[in-house]
Scaffold this active site. Structure first.
Site, PDB file in Angstrom:
ATOM      1  N   HIS B 121      -0.690  15.746 100.557  1.00 60.39           N
ATOM      2  CA  HIS B 121       0.188  16.102  99.479  1.00 60.39           C
ATOM      3  C   HIS B 121      -0.564  15.869  98.157  1.00 60.39           C
ATOM      4  O   HIS B 121      -1.410  14.983  98.084  1.00 60.39           O
ATOM      5  CB  HIS B 121       1.340  15.092  99.601  1.00 60.39           C
ATOM      6  CG  HIS B 121       2.537  15.420  98.858  1.00 60.39           C
ATOM      7  ND1 HIS B 121       2.904  14.719  97.746  1.00 60.39           N
ATOM      8  CD2 HIS B 121       3.470  16.355  99.068  1.00 60.39           C
ATOM      9  CE1 HIS B 121       4.040  15.216  97.293  1.00 60.39           C
ATOM     10  NE2 HIS B 121       4.400  16.209  98.073  1.00 60.39           N
ATOM     11  N   ASP B 198      -0.272   7.186 103.101  1.00 55.37           N
ATOM     12  CA  ASP B 198       0.919   7.708 102.440  1.00 55.37           C
ATOM     13  C   ASP B 198       2.033   7.754 103.484  1.00 55.37           C
ATOM     14  O   ASP B 198       1.980   8.551 104.424  1.00 55.37           O
ATOM     15  CB  ASP B 198       0.624   9.106 101.880  1.00 55.37           C
ATOM     16  CG  ASP B 198       1.862   9.747 101.254  1.00 55.37           C
ATOM     17  OD1 ASP B 198       2.941   9.126 101.313  1.00 55.37           O
ATOM     18  OD2 ASP B 198       1.748  10.865 100.738  1.00 55.37           O
ATOM     19  N   GLN B 201       6.531  10.389 104.407  1.00 55.73           N
ATOM     20  CA  GLN B 201       7.250  11.128 105.455  1.00 55.73           C
ATOM     21  C   GLN B 201       7.400  10.320 106.741  1.00 55.73           C
ATOM     22  O   GLN B 201       8.021  10.799 107.690  1.00 55.73           O
ATOM     23  CB  GLN B 201       6.527  12.453 105.769  1.00 55.73           C
ATOM     24  CG  GLN B 201       6.369  13.388 104.592  1.00 55.73           C
ATOM     25  CD  GLN B 201       7.712  13.873 104.032  1.00 55.73           C
ATOM     26  OE1 GLN B 201       8.746  13.815 104.702  1.00 55.73           O
ATOM     27  NE2 GLN B 201       7.700  14.339 102.795  1.00 55.73           N
ATOM     28  N   LYS B 224      13.372   9.513  99.620  1.00 53.27           N
ATOM     29  CA  LYS B 224      13.206  10.260 100.872  1.00 53.27           C
ATOM     30  C   LYS B 224      13.791   9.490 102.048  1.00 53.27           C
ATOM     31  O   LYS B 224      13.694   9.918 103.189  1.00 53.27           O
ATOM     32  CB  LYS B 224      11.721  10.542 101.122  1.00 53.27           C
ATOM     33  CG  LYS B 224      11.114  11.532 100.125  1.00 53.27           C
ATOM     34  CD  LYS B 224       9.684  11.861 100.512  1.00 53.27           C
ATOM     35  CE  LYS B 224       8.874  12.460  99.382  1.00 53.27           C
ATOM     36  NZ  LYS B 224       9.224  13.839  99.057  1.00 53.27           N
ATOM     37  N   CYS B 364       3.361  21.344  97.679  1.00 49.91           N
ATOM     38  CA  CYS B 364       2.417  20.433  97.022  1.00 49.91           C
ATOM     39  C   CYS B 364       1.243  20.112  97.934  1.00 49.91           C
ATOM     40  O   CYS B 364       0.777  18.982  97.977  1.00 49.91           O
ATOM     41  CB  CYS B 364       3.110  19.151  96.559  1.00 49.91           C
ATOM     42  SG  CYS B 364       4.426  19.475  95.402  1.00 49.91           S
TER      43      CYS B 364
END
Lengths: 142, 409
Positions: B121, B198, B201, B224, B364
């Site tokens: 991303h 990261d 998600q 999120k 993105c």
């Protein structure tokens, strides 16, 4: 609404665009980009003796951006740059929802994009080619 | 009401009371908020609000407690050793920027290499791109195959003695595939390379334990995972954070300030300049309670069932091409696709007309789209509060797209 929106005029210009081709000897070329979606087009115009004698576009984009470019070229070929700017101003008015019925008539097939004024997320798609044309006529790119 | 009843209904989510016909399938972008989170945030502002950490009065102590208890909740949730390792930020992007600015500016020099997975991303790419430019370092990419898979061999080949840091998401927001972070962390550490994960998600969808994964940094966003927007987390190993200079400066991140200079507050406050987002932090804590109440076992089971249902139905439509793995179990609620002859924006507009929210564009992740040679894509991403009816409506609309765009008339 969307069923109507992607009606025959739009679908036709998207699937069978008349002006989506290269124009190698164009006197003017200008690129336009929508950075958020990555749609980019290249607008080619032939301007001789103060008249837009031919025009085309290449590049990638959604149905709205493609149909809008094709319809725009249909409208401005054979016109002067000032007339083309005038149509762009009408198109702006239509998208802003402040166009009169008479003005809408003048836009001919471009009127098929009137519903974009109710779809804020798609305004940039419809405007891409028109903004690019204005940039070109105002001396952008080459 | 049993846990599974609660899990499979939308009753906790007020947005679906307001928009009864809405099918929300853009959960990778942000999730909807349950009543329990909204009520906790309101309760904080009604009953505990004051500027935390500064005030010498009861209400300020309450606010401080609310904030620090939330930090403890986050620590426990991701298995960190100490609350000193939990920095509250605005979102995952800010967490990643913090690492690049603070750790990066001290530790990256000309000729060093920064390795970034090609599927990252932009939030986990641009900070590294800027850092590399500023320091004269080299930014290298680790490429995946067309199924979104990275191998240990590829990573070993990409690492050199100059690779200082490797950035990769645990779950890509385009592929949905879980990357082997634990294995990659081991390879990186054997090479003297730090690993940034990261978790934007992954943290909302699968159990994440920073000690088990052995990552050096983990970034994720509250919004999120059912929490409000504007609260995010950076986990960092304590010894790394200790050595890092402040990122933003200002109130409450200092110890002593004189005309000439300052000494900085202890971790984690060193990295939390200015008045912090206590409302966001208590909302995140409430979201963690909500998730724990259901349990990841049930969440994963539910999300995988719905993914499989959607995947199998999409596979039956000849002009739909799913990006990434050909197995439903690799997608973890994220199904990114293209439709022959139809631009993703038009696809999203038609879904919108049918009251279905999905995402179109490059998510993105532009370099990834270049790598896969697709201009842009459409993505549906689900959460445990979606149901079979949502998937059914999604598939029904999907089947009509080409016809509505003027094909096969």
């Amino acid at each position: 609404m969307t069923d109507n929106f992607y009606g025959e005029v739009l679908a036709d210009h998207n699937l069978h665009p008349l002006h989506r081709h290269d124009l190698p000897d164009a006197t003017h070329v200008c690129k336009g980009l929508n950075p958020t979606c990555g749609d980019d087009i290249e607008l080619h115009l032939d301007i001789h003796d103060g008249v837009i004698t031919d025009g085309s576009f290449t590049g990638l984009g959604c149905a709205i951006s493609q149909a809008s470019a094709d319809i725009m070229l249909e409208l401005i070929i054979g016109k002067t740059p000032d007339e083309a700017r005038y149509y762009a101003s009408l198109f702006h008015k239509m998208i802003e929802g402040i166009i009169t019925d008479e003005e809408l008539e003048e836009l001919e097939e471009a009127g098929a994009l009137q519903n974009v004024s109710k779809m804020p997320a798609r305004v940039k798609c419809a405007m891409l080619s028109w903004n690019t044309m204005e940039k070109l006529l105002n001396g952008g790119d080459s | 009401m049993t846990v599974s009843d609660k899990l499979f209904s939308k009753a906790d989510f007020p947005v679906f009371e307001k928009y009864k016909d809405l099918v929300y399938l853009d959960n990778s972008a942000t999730q909807q908020k349950p009543r329990q989170v909204l009520e906790r945030v309101e309760e904080y502002y009604r009953e505990e609000n004051a500027n935390p950490l500064r005030g010498l009065y009861d209400l300020s102590v309450k606010a401080t407690d609310a904030y620090e208890n939330s930090r403890e909740k986050v620590r426990e949730f991701i298995g960190a050793n100490s609350t000193k390792e939990i920095i509250f930020t605005r979102n995952a992007s800010e967490s990643l920027n913090l690492i690049a600015y603070s750790w990066g500016r001290e530790n990256i020099t000309s000729g060093d290499e920064i390795l970034v997975a090609i599927s990252e991303h932009h939030s986990d790419l641009l900070p590294w791109q800027l850092l590399a430019k500023e320091k004269g370092a080299t930014l290298k990419y680790l490429d995946c195959d067309k199924f979104g898979k990275y191998t240990a061999d590829d990573l070993k080949k990409a690492l050199t003695s100059r690779t200082k840091i490797f950035a990769i998401a645990q779950i890509s927001n385009v592929f949905g595939r879980v990357n082997p972070i634990k294995e990659f962390a081991k390879i990186c550490h054997e090479n003297g390379t730090l690993i940034v994960c990261d978790g934007a998600q992954s943290v909302p969808h699968i159990p994440v334990d920073v000690n088990d994964l052995d990552v050096d940094f983990l970034a994720f966003s509250g919004h999120k995972m059912l929490a409000p927007m504007g609260i995010g987390v950076l986990y960092g190993r304590e010894e790394l954070l200790e050595k890092m200079p402040p990122f933003l400066s200002g109130g409450e991140m200092i110890e002593y300030v004189t005309r000439e200079g300052a000494t900085y507050a202890e971790l984690p406050h060193k990295f939390e300049a200015g008045t912090v987002n206590v409302g966001g932090a208590v909302g995140l804590a409430a979201a963690i309670d909500y998730i724990n109440d259901i349990g990841f076992e049930a969440i994963e089971k539910r999300e995988n069932e719905l993914t499989e249902l959607a995947f199998n139905e999409m596979k039956k439509i000849p002009y739909v091409n799913i990006i990434g793995s050909e197995k439903a179990e690799d997608h973890h609620g994220i199904l990114t696709f293209t439709i022959e002859g139809v631009h993703p924006h038009d696809i999203a507009a038609i879904f919108d007309a049918d009251n279905i929210a999905i995402r179109a564009g490059h998510h993105c992740a532009q370099p990834l789209h270049q790598h896969l040679s697709v201009q842009s894509t459409t993505r549906m991403s689900l959460a445990f509060y979606n149901d079979e009816e949502d998937i059914k409506r999604f598939i029904e609309t999907l089947k009509t797209i080409r016809r509505r765009m003027g094909y096969d008339r």
